[in-house]
Design an enzyme around this catalytic site. Structure first.
Site, PDB file in Angstrom:
ATOM      1  CB  CYS A 106     -10.851 -19.724  -7.589  1.00 33.13           C
ATOM      2  SG  CYS A 106      -9.816 -20.986  -6.816  1.00 33.13           S
ATOM      3  CB  ILE A 364       5.712   7.006  11.518  1.00 33.28           C
ATOM      4  CG1 ILE A 364       5.166   8.424  11.749  1.00 33.28           C
ATOM      5  CG2 ILE A 364       4.624   5.939  11.571  1.00 33.28           C
ATOM      6  CD1 ILE A 364       4.275   8.929  10.648  1.00 33.28           C
TER       7      ILE A 364
END
Length: 693
Positions: A106, A364
């Site tokens: 928060c 990759i």
């Protein structure tokens, strides 16, 4: 990608599978409750008998709350009503404003306390340092205070979806964090109370490291082993820097290195600039920059496909005289690279070649040889875990009737498909924010032509399965959750749910590091005492880079506030794996009865606090790159008598079945990716290859 997470619908705690049926239709309940006066709901009367407070009343209270705010047509009136709710919240004891009661995630400070009364009802108290957030907390408390534990646990974030406060629906990103994170903290603490009431012992926490202004605290044997190398031996640092400087040697290393190696390298960076630790994509680029700066040799700390890529990219950049060395005279494998080199993967590509127009999107983390053979069969572009979604989107945008074939990581492929399915529930406007050329119809269409290989995965990320996910839900559902795109679907779903409420990230190792750094920086900017807890959903070798980054941030300013950052390492009891017949790893592993049959036991060999009965997220291949190997290779350079021949990175002189050099053809998919990263579009050469094979 950020907007995509808005449609993720995964729940952290939902014991009732048909949660959508828990709330009657808002319209029906409004008709039933129309005579009720519109007022800010108060905390239930604690003197009421048990049956009067239970019996499904939280659901009815929520509908009354929805009705209350819906009846106020002007935003200013809704703000006033929210502030009235904040004022009605009972005073929170000053003694309860402690870090243990803070709700993570928060923007404002939120405190929450949970207790169970003598009748088995759950009692909540909450407070915040801002009135709007305090009003949100008041709404949640008014719905759930005095409820049965199971009623608290069955409430879902979606149940609050019709609540409209301050002119914005609760689904809006700026409001989601408070509602979701406070609710999830309520449920986590309720679950702990149930276990305590039933006399069940709480689950053992995962090992973790706590980084603070006063140093580092290790919790658990695995964390202790990792922390051991965070303050490296000064003599070893000087020894390494001396030989690197003398022989003009550059070092590129992956994030997943052994903690001892990373500790030394991180410290040595201050004395020798040509040391870089990163994900696999950047390693070759940095090697080129080191060569441009005058380095005569590059040592690669990673698996073999990484050193191959460094060698090939240096050759492409006309640095063929710069030597490239691995850290072992044996093969340093990779389960993903092995999967892509298998006969079944070639069959996958043959199917692609028979379905024009097709594009092969290859991860990759594969060998140069695989990229070359794949590119000769099907037009190919390389991708990373951070750009794969945009690569696929752009490919379909430039060739609308395209077939895309992704591989070899099966979990990542399944996660991409799941993400696209979630996006079909988004609005066209939300989708266009992710990619301007797509909408719901285009995504539904491309899903029919998106294929992924289904027999390859990373042996490390495979351990983030059901057991780990269940413990995260129980112990860490209110923590920040990070996950690599290669994790299994259940962990992916959990991380995406966390991301939706600002508490998580799914992506590459660099994405994970950046997420942690950003959250720490936000805590520093708030300038209040805080404890940030991050679950590390990737290889534990990331720790050294994370600790170094956090230490830099915590030391970047003087502050009286104490901020602590805890990195949690998930540990799985079933993360012992063995290789499949074709050399790749399947999605379902079996633990053999004879331990000698195992090809890989993550972490055990190096004594890192892991065991056969409690494996850790530690890549055994990466751990072949030891500090002794690095020193031995560097001290024998220049290699005049060929002693290091077995350590040299492969330079492919072979040709593909079509007679083309493997080194040249294997680099093309990488260059296509670099073009896409620079321009946002697939290169014309690749498009022509797709359309006119």
């Amino acid at each position: 990608m950020e907007a995509a997470t808005a449609t993720t619908r995964f729940l952290i705690s939902s014991p009732t599978p048909n949660h959508k049926t828990l709330l009657p239709s808002t319209a029906r309940l409004r008709r039933r409750l129309r005579p009720l006066a519109v007022r800010c709901l108060q905390t239930p009367d604690r003197t009421l008998p048990y049956s009067a407070v239970a019996s499904g009343l939280p659901r009815h209270r929520l509908v009354r709350l929805v009705d209350e705010f819906a009846s106020l047509t002007e935003p200013v009136d809704r703000v006033k009503r929210l502030l009235a709710c904040a004022a009605s919240l009972p005073a929170f004891p000053e003694a309860g404003r402690v870090p243990a009661n803070r709700v993570m995630g928060c923007t404002a400070q939120v405190w929450l306390s949970v207790a169970m009364d003598e009748l088995g009802r759950v009692r909540f108290a909450a407070d915040s340092d801002t009135e709007i957030t305090k009003g949100f907390c008041a709404c949640l408390v008014s719905v759930l205070d005095g409820a049965l534990p199971e009623e608290v646990l069955e409430m879902t974030p979606e149940a609050f979806g019709d609540l409209n406060v301050v002119g914005l629906p609760v689904r809006a990103h700026s409001r989601v964090n408070t509602w979701h994170n406070v609710l999830i903290s309520m449920q986590k603490r309720t679950t702990a109370l149930i276990a305590k009431r039933e006399g069940r012992p709480s689950a053992d926490p995962f090992p973790s490291l706590v980084i603070g202004p006063d140093g580092i605290e290790a919790k658990g044997s695995y964390a202790e082993a990792q922390a051991m190398f965070l303050s490296p031996d000064e003599s070893k640092i000087k020894e390494l820097v001396s030989v690197l400087r003398k022989q003009k040697i550059g070092v590129v290393a992956h994030f997943y290195m052994d903690p001892e190696v990373q500790g030394i390298l991180t410290a040595a960076q201050k004395l020798w600039p040509h040391i870089h630790i990163s994900d696999s994509l950047v390693m070759a680029d940095r090697a080129v920059k080191m060569a441009e700066a005058g380095c005569k040799y590059i040592t690669v700390l990673g698996v073999d496909f990484m050193s191959e890529n460094v060698r090939a990219i240096l050759d492409q950049a006309d640095f063929k005289k710069v030597g490239v060395y691995r850290m072992s005279n044996e093969l340093i494998g990779c389960s993903l690279a092995d999967a892509a080199a298998s006969s079944t993967y070639m069959q996958f590509l043959e199917a692609a070649s028979n379905s024009p127009p097709s594009l092969h999107v290859i991860y990759i983390n594969t060998s140069l040889e695989t990229k070359a053979y794949g590119h000769e069969l099907v037009p190919t572009i390389t991708c990373t875990s951070s750009n794969v979604v945009q690569t696929i989107f752009q490919a379909f945008a430039q060739v609308p009737d395209l077939n895309v074939w992704y591989g070899p990581d099966s979990y990542m492929g399944a996660n991409i498909v799941e993400l696209f399915h979630q996006m079909t529930d988004m609005t066209d406007e939300e989708i266009s924010g992710i990619h301007p050329d797509h909408n719901r119809n285009s995504i539904r269409s491309l899903l029919k032509r998106l294929h992924f290989y289904q027999d390859g995965n990373c042996i490390v990320h495979d351990m983030f399965g059901h057991e780990v996910v269940e413990r995260i839900k129980e112990l860490y559902c209110d923590a920040f959750l990070t996950a690599h795109f290669e994790v299994p679907g259940e962990m992916f779903s959990l991380a995406m749910e966390a991301k939706r409420r600002g508490m998580g990230v799914v992506g590459s190792t660099q994405n994970i590091l950046d997420f942690i750094k950003n959250r720490v920086q936000e805590a520093l900017d708030r300038d209040i005492d805080d404890h940030l807890q991050f679950v590390l959903g990737t290889e534990s070798g990331m720790l050294t880079s994370i600790v170094a980054a956090v230490r830099r941030l915590l030391g970047s300013r003087e502050s009286r506030c104490k901020i602590k950052v805890e990195i949690v390492f998930p540990v799985s009891s079933d993360s012992v794996s063995r290789t499949s017949v074709n050399g790749s790893q399947g999605l379902n592993y079996a633990i053999p009865s004879d331990i000698t049959e195992l090809a890989v036991v993550p972490g055990v060999a190096n004594g890192e606090g892991c065991s056969v009965h409690g494996g850790c997220a530690s890549c055994p291949y990466m751990k072949m790159n030891s500090l002794n190997s690095l020193l031995r290779v560097c001290q024998q350079l220049p290699d005049k008598d060929g002693t290091l021949h077995a350590y040299e990175a492969n330079r492919f002189n072979a040709v593909t079945p079509g007679g083309k050099p493997v080194a040249d053809i294997g680099c093309e998919p990488i260059l296509h990716m670099r073009h896409f990263q620079a321009t946002g579009k697939l290169p014309d050469k690749l498009i022509h290859h797709i359309l006119h094979r």
